[in-house]
Design a protein around this motif. Structure first.
Motif, PDB file in Angstrom:
ATOM      1  N   UNK A   1       0.832  -1.181   0.000  1.00 56.31           N
ATOM      2  CA  UNK A   1       0.000   0.000   0.000  1.00 56.31           C
ATOM      3  C   UNK A   1       0.879   1.248   0.000  1.00 56.31           C
ATOM      4  N   UNK A   2       0.339   2.285  -0.559  1.00 51.30           N
ATOM      5  CA  UNK A   2       1.057   3.555  -0.566  1.00 51.30           C
ATOM      6  C   UNK A   2       0.563   4.425   0.585  1.00 51.30           C
ATOM      7  N   UNK A   3       1.306   5.470   0.844  1.00 52.75           N
ATOM      8  CA  UNK A   3       0.896   6.402   1.903  1.00 52.75           C
ATOM      9  C   UNK A   3      -0.454   7.025   1.552  1.00 52.75           C
ATOM     10  N   UNK A   4      -0.677   7.299   0.269  1.00 54.69           N
ATOM     11  CA  UNK A   4      -1.953   7.882  -0.158  1.00 54.69           C
ATOM     12  C   UNK A   4      -3.104   6.923   0.149  1.00 54.69           C
ATOM     13  N   UNK A   5      -2.922   5.658  -0.177  1.00 50.97           N
ATOM     14  CA  UNK A   5      -3.955   4.647   0.083  1.00 50.97           C
ATOM     15  C   UNK A   5      -4.189   4.499   1.586  1.00 50.97           C
ATOM     16  N   UNK A   6      -3.097   4.455   2.344  1.00 52.38           N
ATOM     17  CA  UNK A   6      -3.227   4.334   3.802  1.00 52.38           C
ATOM     18  C   UNK A   6      -3.983   5.526   4.399  1.00 52.38           C
ATOM     19  N   UNK A   7      -3.663   6.732   3.923  1.00 47.44           N
ATOM     20  CA  UNK A   7      -4.332   7.919   4.441  1.00 47.44           C
ATOM     21  C   UNK A   7      -5.810   7.917   4.039  1.00 47.44           C
ATOM     22  N   UNK A   8      -6.102   7.526   2.815  1.00 43.54           N
ATOM     23  CA  UNK A   8      -7.502   7.447   2.387  1.00 43.54           C
ATOM     24  C   UNK A   8      -8.263   6.436   3.237  1.00 43.54           C
ATOM     25  N   UNK A   9      -7.623   5.331   3.603  1.00 38.94           N
ATOM     26  CA  UNK A   9      -8.262   4.353   4.484  1.00 38.94           C
ATOM     27  C   UNK A   9      -8.518   4.950   5.868  1.00 38.94           C
ATOM     28  N   UNK A  10      -7.554   5.688   6.387  1.00 36.19           N
ATOM     29  CA  UNK A  10      -7.724   6.335   7.686  1.00 36.19           C
ATOM     30  C   UNK A  10      -8.865   7.358   7.648  1.00 36.19           C
ATOM     31  N   UNK A  11      -9.001   8.042   6.515  1.00 35.61           N
ATOM     32  CA  UNK A  11     -10.034   9.069   6.359  1.00 35.61           C
ATOM     33  C   UNK A  11     -11.356   8.477   5.880  1.00 35.61           C
ATOM     34  N   UNK A  24       5.320  12.851  -0.824  1.00 26.93           N
ATOM     35  CA  UNK A  24       6.008  13.190   0.418  1.00 26.93           C
ATOM     36  C   UNK A  24       5.096  13.913   1.401  1.00 26.93           C
ATOM     37  N   UNK A  25       4.302  14.832   0.873  1.00 24.80           N
ATOM     38  CA  UNK A  25       3.359  15.556   1.727  1.00 24.80           C
ATOM     39  C   UNK A  25       2.292  14.615   2.288  1.00 24.80           C
ATOM     40  N   UNK A  26       1.852  13.679   1.456  1.00 20.32           N
ATOM     41  CA  UNK A  26       0.868  12.686   1.904  1.00 20.32           C
ATOM     42  C   UNK A  26       1.469  11.846   3.023  1.00 20.32           C
ATOM     43  N   UNK A  27       2.722  11.426   2.857  1.00 14.81           N
ATOM     44  CA  UNK A  27       3.390  10.620   3.880  1.00 14.81           C
ATOM     45  C   UNK A  27       3.527  11.405   5.184  1.00 14.81           C
ATOM     46  N   UNK A  28       3.886  12.681   5.076  1.00 12.39           N
ATOM     47  CA  UNK A  28       3.984  13.531   6.268  1.00 12.39           C
ATOM     48  C   UNK A  28       2.632  13.671   6.959  1.00 12.39           C
ATOM     49  N   UNK A  29       1.599  13.895   6.162  1.00 16.10           N
ATOM     50  CA  UNK A  29       0.252  14.040   6.713  1.00 16.10           C
ATOM     51  C   UNK A  29      -0.215  12.753   7.379  1.00 16.10           C
ATOM     52  N   UNK A  30       0.093  11.621   6.753  1.00 16.77           N
ATOM     53  CA  UNK A  30      -0.252  10.323   7.346  1.00 16.77           C
ATOM     54  C   UNK A  30       0.468  10.143   8.681  1.00 16.77           C
ATOM     55  N   UNK A  31       1.736  10.524   8.743  1.00 14.90           N
ATOM     56  CA  UNK A  31       2.479  10.439  10.000  1.00 14.90           C
ATOM     57  C   UNK A  31       1.871  11.303  11.091  1.00 14.90           C
ATOM     58  N   UNK A  32       1.476  12.518  10.730  1.00 17.44           N
ATOM     59  CA  UNK A  32       0.835  13.416  11.701  1.00 17.44           C
ATOM     60  C   UNK A  32      -0.512  12.858  12.157  1.00 17.44           C
ATOM     61  N   UNK A  33      -1.276  12.326  11.228  1.00 14.55           N
ATOM     62  CA  UNK A  33      -2.589  11.769  11.540  1.00 14.55           C
ATOM     63  C   UNK A  33      -2.440  10.568  12.471  1.00 14.55           C
ATOM     64  N   UNK A  34      -1.494   9.702  12.169  1.00 15.22           N
ATOM     65  CA  UNK A  34      -1.252   8.515  12.996  1.00 15.22           C
ATOM     66  C   UNK A  34      -0.795   8.912  14.398  1.00 15.22           C
ATOM     67  N   UNK A  35       0.112   9.878  14.471  1.00 12.11           N
ATOM     68  CA  UNK A  35       0.593  10.343  15.779  1.00 12.11           C
ATOM     69  C   UNK A  35      -0.536  10.977  16.587  1.00 12.11           C
ATOM     70  N   UNK A  36      -1.403  11.737  15.923  1.00 12.26           N
ATOM     71  CA  UNK A  36      -2.530  12.368  16.619  1.00 12.26           C
ATOM     72  C   UNK A  36      -3.492  11.317  17.155  1.00 12.26           C
ATOM     73  N   UNK A  37      -3.752  10.291  16.359  1.00 14.95           N
ATOM     74  CA  UNK A  37      -4.636   9.212  16.823  1.00 14.95           C
ATOM     75  C   UNK A  37      -4.053   8.511  18.041  1.00 14.95           C
TER      76      UNK A  37
END
Length: 73
Positions: A1-11, A24-37
C-alpha cells in the motif's frame, strides 16, 4: 500500500483535498494523523484511569467491568 492509500483508508475514503499533495506531503500528513490518533488514545486511557482511580477502591473493578466488560479487567 502507498501512503496515499493508507491515508484514504484512515479518512474512510478518497478526499479531493489530497489530490494536489505530493507523495512526500501525503506521507507527512499520514504520519501526523497517525501520531494524533495515538496521542488521542493515550490521553483517553489516561483520563479514564484518572477518573476510575478517584473512586473508592471497592468500586474501581466494578466500574471498569460496567464500562468495558471483561476487556477492561
Amino acid at each position: 500500500m502507498t501512503a496515499r492509500t493508507d491515508l484514504e483508508n484512515e479518512l474512510r475514503g478518497p478526499t479531493a483535498a489530497l489530490d494536489p499533495l505530493s507523495d512526500g506531503e501525503i506521507a507527512d500528513l499520514l504520519g501526523l494523523f497517525t501520531a494524533a490518533r495515538q496521542q488521542e488514545r493515550f490521553a483517553l486511557a489516561e483520563a479514564i484511569d484518572g477518573v476510575v482511580g478517584a473512586l473508592p477502591k471497592p468500586l474501581r473493578g466494578v466500574t471498569r467491568k460496567i464500562m468495558f466488560g471483561d476487556a477492561g479487567s
